[in-house]
Design a protein around this motif. Structure first.
Motif, short mmCIF file in Angstrom:
data_model
loop_
_atom_site.label_atom_id
_atom_site.label_comp_id
_atom_site.label_asym_id
_atom_site.label_seq_id
_atom_site.Cartn_x
_atom_site.Cartn_y
_atom_site.Cartn_z
N ASN A 9 -7.18 -2.02 -6.69
CA ASN A 9 -7.41 -2.58 -5.37
C ASN A 9 -6.26 -3.54 -5.07
OD1 ASN A 9 -8.04 -5.06 -6.67
ND2 ASN A 9 -10.19 -4.46 -6.84
N SER A 10 -6.41 -4.36 -4.06
CA SER A 10 -5.31 -5.21 -3.64
C SER A 10 -4.98 -6.32 -4.63
CB SER A 10 -5.61 -5.83 -2.27
OG SER A 10 -6.81 -6.60 -2.33
N CYS A 70 -7.93 7.84 -4.21
CA CYS A 70 -6.65 8.48 -3.87
C CYS A 70 -6.41 9.70 -4.76
CB CYS A 70 -5.51 7.47 -4.02
SG CYS A 70 -3.90 8.07 -3.52
N PHE A 109 -5.55 6.35 7.37
CA PHE A 109 -6.22 5.24 6.70
C PHE A 109 -5.63 5.00 5.31
CE2 PHE A 109 -9.30 7.15 9.63
CZ PHE A 109 -9.65 6.05 10.39
N THR A 129 -6.37 10.93 5.74
CA THR A 129 -5.81 10.13 4.64
C THR A 129 -4.60 9.33 5.10
OG1 THR A 129 -6.56 11.77 3.03
CG2 THR A 129 -4.85 10.25 2.32
N PRO A 171 0.80 -1.23 0.00
CA PRO A 171 0.00 0.00 0.00
C PRO A 171 0.83 1.28 0.00
CG PRO A 171 -0.81 -1.56 1.64
CD PRO A 171 0.49 -2.10 1.15
N SER A 218 -3.56 2.77 4.19
CA SER A 218 -3.55 1.38 3.73
C SER A 218 -4.88 0.96 3.11
CB SER A 218 -3.21 0.44 4.90
OG SER A 218 -4.17 0.57 5.94
N LEU A 219 -5.97 1.61 3.52
CA LEU A 219 -7.27 1.31 2.94
C LEU A 219 -7.56 2.16 1.71
CD1 LEU A 219 -9.42 1.11 6.22
CD2 LEU A 219 -8.44 -0.79 4.92
N ILE A 220 -7.05 3.40 1.71
CA ILE A 220 -7.33 4.33 0.63
C ILE A 220 -6.44 4.07 -0.58
CG2 ILE A 220 -7.31 6.77 -0.03
CD1 ILE A 220 -7.99 7.45 2.86
N ARG A 221 -5.17 3.77 -0.35
CA ARG A 221 -4.19 3.68 -1.43
C ARG A 221 -4.57 2.67 -2.52
NH1 ARG A 221 -2.10 4.57 -5.03
NH2 ARG A 221 0.04 4.99 -5.61
N PRO A 222 -5.10 1.50 -2.20
CA PRO A 222 -5.49 0.58 -3.28
C PRO A 222 -6.62 1.10 -4.15
CG PRO A 222 -5.21 -0.62 -1.21
CD PRO A 222 -5.18 0.84 -0.88
N GLN A 223 -7.46 2.00 -3.60
CA GLN A 223 -8.55 2.59 -4.38
C GLN A 223 -8.00 3.81 -5.12
OE1 GLN A 223 -11.33 0.86 -4.50
NE2 GLN A 223 -10.58 -0.55 -2.92
#
Length: 563
Positions: A264-265, A362, A351, A348, A239, A353-358
């Protein structure tokens, strides 16, 4: 005569290909034996390089003959070319970049030309899927009678293609079109991710199989709209890293015309305005900061403190009674912009690690941060203009504000200018947003879409303040009346100048960080405490406001005692 010659040539070519690949296999086996005995043989390395060069020549020969092959013969040669991919990619011997690039280009040309020979003209729709040991091929051809409802998804096990083939066919003279979609499972060790040259010192990882998309035997190859590729990740996603959709330009991987649409991941969607050979590359910082945990904690504490004082300053501007000649519109909007920007940035990072894949989310956050920080600087410029008008005409500033500089007019300027800059930036370089920290990417100078306007505003404000100081000195010598108003204007000028230094200097400091931990900490503290400085300058150092605070505290204390 020709009919008898071509089969003979093809058989000879097959035998030559077989001998070339057999020789490579033997050399690979010898190389493995040498590795087990922990010794190197420079002569063997030279032999392997020569064999790779010979295989490259063989691939060029196949590529040149592909236009004369039948679909059946072309399918047979695909297996020969496919085997060459694996044999070279599994070589343990060091091979120079130029040799790999030459082989990779010859391989791609040979394979794409052979795949093109598989296309059979049709009035409706035909699809052909070929699964080789190291390559997957999907060839879709449509004719004049084909409709969008008839076209199936174009995909392999690790990738999917979205292309407006109907629109391309309509613009073609023959009203037909065909696309070849190829996924190479072992090409990443030939066209290596290290061939992606960037200004940043990062570790490159190939996150997808290498894919190719070509319009085969189609009169019009112009795209009607960008094509989208959904690429499955073949490595674990970090991430904190950044993803780049790249294409091969015969010598290196580059990003021109391609951007990350969503991620995403497990998958990433790339959008490109042209067809070529593509891949997804992940960049991870090769030198992670040793004290990142300490900096993150310091950043968290400082930003929270700054947010508290931004809130106090806003409450003071909104609820306290100010002198009639004081216009707080610019200061209130500066606080709103910076409070929103710092709060959004804090959330930002917490969170990330949750935002970066989207990736789309981002990018949206990066654009919004760009807008909020820019609007704060525009409002700082507006306040300098208001102060300049005040100094130029002390007695008529109130009427001047009502006629020309109304609050609504100021709000339009304060936010529309920043919005225009962000809009133009997105239009010119849409892939410039969405860095590892969901901010503006520094590659290719795109950071100047923010620093450029900031430098212009700081320069203009400097000119205004010089003019203000000169005007104040001149007015003090010639004006004896309205001494109290002059004193108030001098204080206002001092506070506005202090605010200019507080808001501007931290960003100027950012030019000189260059990995310096001390400067980074200083930048972090100064930038996060802008709310504290504004509250101190305009509220704590204002006797009238402090008296109102004391009166408010007395009322609260007396009410508490009665209770």
């Amino acid at each position: 005569m020709l009919r008898s010659v071509y089969p003979l040539c093809l058989r000879k070519l097959s035998i030559a290909a077989g001998f070339g690949l057999f020789f490579i296999v033997n050399l690979m086996q010898k190389r493995k034996k040498i590795n087990t005995h922990h010794r190197t043989d420079s002569h063997l390395i030279v032999q392997i390089k020569q064999t790779v060069a010979s295989t490259t020549n063989l691939l060029n020969l196949i590529s040149n003959m592909s236009g004369q092959l039948s679909p059946t013969d072309a399918g047979n040669f695909l297996s020969v070319v496919d085997a060459a991919q694996m044999k070279v990619s599994t070589s343990d011997s060091p091979v120079e970049k130029s040799t790999l690039v030459s082989f990779g280009n010859a391989y791609l040309n040979a394979f794409e030309n052979l795949v093109s020979a598989l296309v059979v003209a049709t009035d409706n729709m035909t699809v052909k899927n070929i699964a080789l040991n190291n390559t997957e091929v999907t060839v879709l051809a449509i004719g004049v009678n084909a409709s969008a409802a008839d076209i199936p998804p174009i995909y392999t096990k690790t990738a999917q293609l979205e292309i407006d083939l109907i629109g391309i066919a309509k613009q073609s003279i023959s009203k037909s079109a065909s696309v070849a979609f190829v996924s190479y499972s072992a090409m990443d060790s030939i066209l290596k991710p290290d061939f992606f040259n960037t200004s940043e010192n990062t570790v490159k990882t190939m996150m997808s199989t290498v894919i190719s998309a070509t319009l085969s035997q189609t009169n019009n190859t112009a795209l009607t709209k960008p094509v989208n590729f959904t690429l499955k990740h073949i490595q674990g996603f970090n991430p904190k890293s950044s993803l780049s959709c790249v294409y091969w330009n015969d010598s290196e991987w580059i990003v021109d015309g391609c951007s990350v649409l969503n991620s995403n991941s497990s998958h990433t969607v790339c959008s490109c305005v042209h067809l070529s050979t593509f891949a997804l590359i992940m960049q991870t910082s090769s030198t992670p900061p040793e004290s990142s945990d300490l900096l993150e904690l310091l950043n968290l504490v400082c930003v929270i403190v700054g947010l508290v004082f931004f809130s106090l300053a806003l409450l003071s501007f909104a609820l306290c009674q100010w002198s009639p000649g004081v216009n707080n519109v610019a200061r209130i909007n500066i606080c709103i912009s910076l409070l929103s920007a710092h709060l959004l940035f804090l959330l930002t990072q917490q969170f990330l690690s949750l935002i970066r894949p989207q990736q789309v989310f981002c990018v949206a956050i990066a654009g919004l941060l760009h807008f909020l920080f820019l609007s704060a600087f525009v409002w700082m410029f507006i306040e300098a203009v208001l102060l300049f008008i005040c100094v130029q005409n002390l007695s008529r500033i109130s009427s001047k504000k009502k006629e020309v500089l109304s609050s609504g007019f100021l709000c339009v300027i304060g936010y529309v200018l920043a919005l225009v800059v962000v809009g133009v930036s997105i239009g010119l370089v849409p892939e410039g947003y969405g860095s590892e920290q969901c901010w503006i990417k520094t590659a290719e100078g795109f950071i100047w879409s923010f620093l450029g306007p900031v430098c212009v505003i700081l320069a203009l404000n400097t000119i205004f303040f010089i003019k203000i100081v000169l005007t104040l000195n001149s007015t003090l010598k010639n004006l004896n009346a309205e001494v109290s108003q002059m004193k108030q204007t001098k204080i206002l000028a001092f506070k506005t100048l202090s605010q200019f230094v507080v808001l501007g200097c931290p960003w100027i400091l950012g030019f000189f960080i260059n990995g310096s931990e001390v400067l980074e900490i200083l930048f972090l503290v100064l930038n996060s405490q802008q709310g504290t400085f504004i509250f101190v300058i305009y509220c704590v150092l204002n006797n009238e406001i402090m008296q109102q605070y004391k009166q408010c505290f007395r009322c609260l204390c007396s009410g508490h005692k009665k209770y």
